[in-house]
Design a protein around this motif. Structure first.
Motif, PDB file in Angstrom:
ATOM      1  N   LEU A  88       0.841  -1.192   0.000  1.00 35.31           N
ATOM      2  CA  LEU A  88       0.000   0.000   0.000  1.00 35.31           C
ATOM      3  C   LEU A  88       0.880   1.247   0.000  1.00 35.31           C
ATOM      4  O   LEU A  88       1.849   1.322   0.750  1.00 35.31           O
ATOM      5  CB  LEU A  88      -0.888  -0.017   1.242  1.00 35.31           C
ATOM      6  CG  LEU A  88      -1.899   1.124   1.393  1.00 35.31           C
ATOM      7  CD1 LEU A  88      -3.134   0.617   2.124  1.00 35.31           C
ATOM      8  CD2 LEU A  88      -1.329   2.321   2.133  1.00 35.31           C
ATOM      9  N   ASP A  89       0.539   2.196  -0.858  1.00 35.90           N
ATOM     10  CA  ASP A  89       1.307   3.442  -0.961  1.00 35.90           C
ATOM     11  C   ASP A  89       0.314   4.597  -1.056  1.00 35.90           C
ATOM     12  O   ASP A  89      -0.581   4.577  -1.908  1.00 35.90           O
ATOM     13  CB  ASP A  89       2.195   3.370  -2.221  1.00 35.90           C
ATOM     14  CG  ASP A  89       3.065   4.605  -2.379  1.00 35.90           C
ATOM     15  OD1 ASP A  89       2.978   5.529  -1.552  1.00 35.90           O
ATOM     16  OD2 ASP A  89       3.833   4.643  -3.360  1.00 35.90           O
ATOM     17  N   PHE A  90       0.433   5.570  -0.151  1.00 36.76           N
ATOM     18  CA  PHE A  90      -0.464   6.721  -0.206  1.00 36.76           C
ATOM     19  C   PHE A  90      -0.099   7.617  -1.381  1.00 36.76           C
ATOM     20  O   PHE A  90       1.073   7.758  -1.720  1.00 36.76           O
ATOM     21  CB  PHE A  90      -0.415   7.498   1.111  1.00 36.76           C
ATOM     22  CG  PHE A  90      -1.170   6.796   2.197  1.00 36.76           C
ATOM     23  CD1 PHE A  90      -2.547   6.923   2.278  1.00 36.76           C
ATOM     24  CD2 PHE A  90      -0.524   5.961   3.089  1.00 36.76           C
ATOM     25  CE1 PHE A  90      -3.270   6.248   3.241  1.00 36.76           C
ATOM     26  CE2 PHE A  90      -1.237   5.276   4.056  1.00 36.76           C
ATOM     27  CZ  PHE A  90      -2.608   5.421   4.133  1.00 36.76           C
ATOM     28  N   ASP A  91      -1.117   8.213  -1.981  1.00 39.14           N
ATOM     29  CA  ASP A  91      -0.893   9.073  -3.148  1.00 39.14           C
ATOM     30  C   ASP A  91      -0.618  10.492  -2.672  1.00 39.14           C
ATOM     31  O   ASP A  91      -1.451  11.091  -1.994  1.00 39.14           O
ATOM     32  CB  ASP A  91      -2.136   9.064  -4.048  1.00 39.14           C
ATOM     33  CG  ASP A  91      -2.506   7.651  -4.500  1.00 39.14           C
ATOM     34  OD1 ASP A  91      -1.598   6.806  -4.605  1.00 39.14           O
ATOM     35  OD2 ASP A  91      -3.706   7.400  -4.733  1.00 39.14           O
ATOM     36  N   GLY A  92       0.515  11.025  -3.026  1.00 35.91           N
ATOM     37  CA  GLY A  92       0.871  12.410  -2.670  1.00 35.91           C
ATOM     38  C   GLY A  92       0.648  12.676  -1.201  1.00 35.91           C
ATOM     39  O   GLY A  92      -0.047  13.613  -0.815  1.00 35.91           O
ATOM     40  N   PHE A  93       1.261  11.849  -0.358  1.00 37.22           N
ATOM     41  CA  PHE A  93       0.911  11.819   1.068  1.00 37.22           C
ATOM     42  C   PHE A  93       1.040  13.169   1.769  1.00 37.22           C
ATOM     43  O   PHE A  93       0.105  13.624   2.433  1.00 37.22           O
ATOM     44  CB  PHE A  93       1.784  10.771   1.768  1.00 37.22           C
ATOM     45  CG  PHE A  93       1.438  10.554   3.207  1.00 37.22           C
ATOM     46  CD1 PHE A  93       0.176  10.113   3.564  1.00 37.22           C
ATOM     47  CD2 PHE A  93       2.370  10.783   4.209  1.00 37.22           C
ATOM     48  CE1 PHE A  93      -0.153   9.896   4.903  1.00 37.22           C
ATOM     49  CE2 PHE A  93       2.050  10.567   5.537  1.00 37.22           C
ATOM     50  CZ  PHE A  93       0.794  10.133   5.886  1.00 37.22           C
TER      51      PHE A  93
ATOM     52  N   ILE B 172       7.248   6.423   5.418  1.00 38.13           N
ATOM     53  CA  ILE B 172       6.138   7.110   6.082  1.00 38.13           C
ATOM     54  C   ILE B 172       4.823   6.897   5.325  1.00 38.13           C
ATOM     55  O   ILE B 172       3.755   6.931   5.920  1.00 38.13           O
ATOM     56  CB  ILE B 172       6.449   8.600   6.299  1.00 38.13           C
ATOM     57  CG1 ILE B 172       5.458   9.237   7.260  1.00 38.13           C
ATOM     58  CG2 ILE B 172       6.481   9.376   4.985  1.00 38.13           C
ATOM     59  CD1 ILE B 172       5.996  10.326   8.112  1.00 38.13           C
ATOM     60  N   ASP B 173       4.875   6.612   4.035  1.00 40.83           N
ATOM     61  CA  ASP B 173       3.611   6.435   3.317  1.00 40.83           C
ATOM     62  C   ASP B 173       3.521   5.108   2.565  1.00 40.83           C
ATOM     63  O   ASP B 173       2.711   4.959   1.669  1.00 40.83           O
ATOM     64  CB  ASP B 173       3.333   7.618   2.385  1.00 40.83           C
ATOM     65  CG  ASP B 173       4.232   7.627   1.175  1.00 40.83           C
ATOM     66  OD1 ASP B 173       5.336   7.067   1.270  1.00 40.83           O
ATOM     67  OD2 ASP B 173       3.836   8.195   0.145  1.00 40.83           O
ATOM     68  N   GLU B 174       4.347   4.142   2.932  1.00 36.73           N
ATOM     69  CA  GLU B 174       4.285   2.844   2.257  1.00 36.73           C
ATOM     70  C   GLU B 174       4.379   1.713   3.282  1.00 36.73           C
ATOM     71  O   GLU B 174       5.157   1.807   4.217  1.00 36.73           O
ATOM     72  CB  GLU B 174       5.466   2.681   1.280  1.00 36.73           C
ATOM     73  CG  GLU B 174       5.356   3.578   0.070  1.00 36.73           C
ATOM     74  CD  GLU B 174       6.569   3.484  -0.828  1.00 36.73           C
ATOM     75  OE1 GLU B 174       7.108   2.379  -0.997  1.00 36.73           O
ATOM     76  OE2 GLU B 174       6.978   4.541  -1.338  1.00 36.73           O
TER      77      GLU B 174
ATOM     78  N   SER C 141      -1.001   0.623 -10.322  1.00 33.39           N
ATOM     79  CA  SER C 141      -2.413   0.942 -10.079  1.00 33.39           C
ATOM     80  C   SER C 141      -2.620   2.417  -9.745  1.00 33.39           C
ATOM     81  O   SER C 141      -3.737   2.861  -9.547  1.00 33.39           O
ATOM     82  CB  SER C 141      -2.936   0.096  -8.920  1.00 33.39           C
ATOM     83  OG  SER C 141      -2.538   0.665  -7.689  1.00 33.39           O
ATOM     84  N   LYS C 142      -1.531   3.191  -9.656  1.00 35.61           N
ATOM     85  CA  LYS C 142      -1.627   4.592  -9.213  1.00 35.61           C
ATOM     86  C   LYS C 142      -2.319   5.455 -10.245  1.00 35.61           C
ATOM     87  O   LYS C 142      -2.148   5.219 -11.425  1.00 35.61           O
ATOM     88  CB  LYS C 142      -0.229   5.151  -8.937  1.00 35.61           C
ATOM     89  CG  LYS C 142       0.208   4.817  -7.537  1.00 35.61           C
ATOM     90  CD  LYS C 142       1.453   5.561  -7.136  1.00 35.61           C
ATOM     91  CE  LYS C 142       1.667   5.481  -5.665  1.00 35.61           C
ATOM     92  NZ  LYS C 142       0.716   6.176  -4.845  1.00 35.61           N
ATOM     93  N   PRO C 143      -3.065   6.483  -9.856  1.00 38.46           N
ATOM     94  CA  PRO C 143      -3.452   6.776  -8.480  1.00 38.46           C
ATOM     95  C   PRO C 143      -4.730   6.044  -8.091  1.00 38.46           C
ATOM     96  O   PRO C 143      -5.491   5.617  -8.943  1.00 38.46           O
ATOM     97  CB  PRO C 143      -3.707   8.290  -8.533  1.00 38.46           C
ATOM     98  CG  PRO C 143      -4.175   8.540  -9.937  1.00 38.46           C
ATOM     99  CD  PRO C 143      -3.520   7.499 -10.808  1.00 38.46           C
TER     100      PRO C 143
HETATM  101 MG   LIG Z   1       3.364   7.760  -1.859  1.00 37.82          MG
END
Ligand SMILES: [Mg+2]
Length: 418
Positions: free
Chosen positions: A12-17, A107-109, A161-163
């Motif tokens: 899991l990776d946040f988009d533009g965290f 921090i975002d993955e 799969s982003k975003p």
């Molecule tokens: Mg990210």
């Protein structure tokens, strides 16, 4: 080695965290192109940007003048690492309610192991995670999720799969997906490895996927090539355990604080933060490095010097050593140069309970005493939070976050913000 027949890993990776956190926290930024900058004044580049800014062609880590050309309406917003840390913790606990987080990559993955029942319908796991996150942060902080036979493949599926995606790379399809990717798409194939692949006349993924494990070992120059082969071919391979190598901080100085003498107290503050972290994790350091990046109208230059220490784990001793390095810096660095960035680093770590005696200095008693004093200091800092007692002056430079600078790879702790 086992070769899973179902996707067992979630990535899991946040988009533009960072920019998303700011938009969530400050509603007036929502829907606008936002660029996060390191400090309120004097920043020269954007370190993260919102989806609206991305749509205009702005990229993470882009010089500000270039950003303005692409997106004249961009709102520049100073970073708030403590906000990102709190958001990170909040998100992790939500995800943990659906599937236990196995490893936090940055921090975002993060990655999770799916249990056997979840492996039959991984997309439902992602949907449930997204539903829970939506309840907490609405549409403002979104993530992409990928699934694969192992962590590397799940990470690649996630990127694909982003975003805001939710995408499975089924083990039986993975080979065919991979041969249509670019070499750059594989985490772990950076410029150096790419050069070696080209030298071996491997120009694309199809050629790479048809090599043997031993051929990859030759190109990578060791067992990491074999690991990469197994990862790409869908085996259940664990990431190599990362060994703690060093504790360091660096800081871009505000334009008003770019002389050697102004950089010195800032380096001491950074060093105190690094020592605090190192002590908390129970290490002592055998080497201290002080570095600077200087700019002038004639060109830029870096300077750095290291000094050996006999396993230091106390504030006073290490701060004395950095003064030795500053004495050298005053002789070697042209004072007319403008100090753009200063870094400190503690390395060659040993567990704190392994003492090493310095035969020449013969200072074991003094070291023990100073370590006792350091324990007391840490205790006070933990108990009373703010900088009640500090070893020497504590004068933060303008702009915030001397220690807890923005980082993609390390999750700051609450104590870092003291
Ligand atoms: Mg990210």
């Amino acid at each position: 080695m086992r070769k899973p027949i179902r996707p067992e890993r979630l990535y899991l990776d946040f988009d533009g965290f960072f920019a998303s956190c700011e938009q969530f926290r400050h509603p007036h930024l929502r829907g606008k192109p936002v660029g996060v900058i390191p400090m309120k004044t004097g920043s020269s580049c954007v370190i993260a940007c919102s989806r609206e800014a991305k749509a205009m062609g702005v990229k993470n880590v882009m010089p500000i003048n270039e950003v303005y050309k692409k997106c004249p309406d961009i709102v520049l917003w100073p970073q708030d690492p403590d906000l990102y840390r709190r958001a990170h913790n909040e998100m992790i606990s939500e995800i943990n309610m659906v599937v236990p987080v196995d490893a936090v990559k940055s921090i975002d993955e993060m990655t999770c192991r799916l249990d056997p029942s979840q492996q039959f319908n991984p997309l439902a796991v992602g949907k449930e995670i997204k539903r829970r996150l939506y309840k907490v942060v609405g549409p403002w902080i979104e993530c992409s999720i990928g699934y694969g036979a192992n962590r590397l493949l799940a990470k690649m599926a996630c990127k694909d799969s982003k975003p805001t995606g939710n995408l499975v790379w089924a083990p039986e399809d993975t080979f065919n997906i991979l041969i249509n990717k670019r070499l750059d798409d594989v985490p772990g194939i950076a410029a150096g490895i790419k050069k070696r692949l080209f030298a071996a006349r491997i120009w694309d993924m199809e050629a790479l996927m048809n090599l043997t494990p031993n051929q990859l070992r030759g190109i990578w120059g060791g067992v990491s090539g074999i690991r990469m082969w197994h990862a790409l071919h869908g085996y259940d391979i664990q990431a190599e355990p990362t060994k703690r190598g060093m504790y360091g901080h660096s800081r871009i100085l505000p334009p008003s604080h770019r002389t050697l003498e102004q950089a010195r107290p800032i380096s001491r503050m950074l060093l105190i933060k690094a020592i605090r972290r190192m002590r908390r994790d129970n290490w002592r350091a055998n080497r201290l490095t002080l570095g600077m990046y200087c700019i002038s109208s004639y060109g830029d230059c870096g300077w750095s010097k290291s000094i050996n220490m006999a396993g230091y784990a106390d504030y006073v001793g290490i701060l004395e050593r950095v003064e030795d390095l500053w004495r050298v810096a005053r002789q070697e660095v042209d004072p007319r140069l403008s100090v753009f960035r200063v870094d400190v680093n503690l390395s060659e770590l040993k567990p704190i309970d392994v003492r090493q005696l310095d035969m020449i200095e013969d200072d074991d008693a003094k070291r023990r005493e100073l370590e006792g004093l350091s324990d007391a200091l840490d205790h006070l800092t933990r108990k009373y939070g703010a900088t009640v007692v500090t070893p020497g002056l504590w004068v933060p430079p303008p702009g915030d976050h001397a220690g807890a600078k923005i980082s993609y790879t390390r999750i700051p702790r609450r104590e870092d913000f003291n």
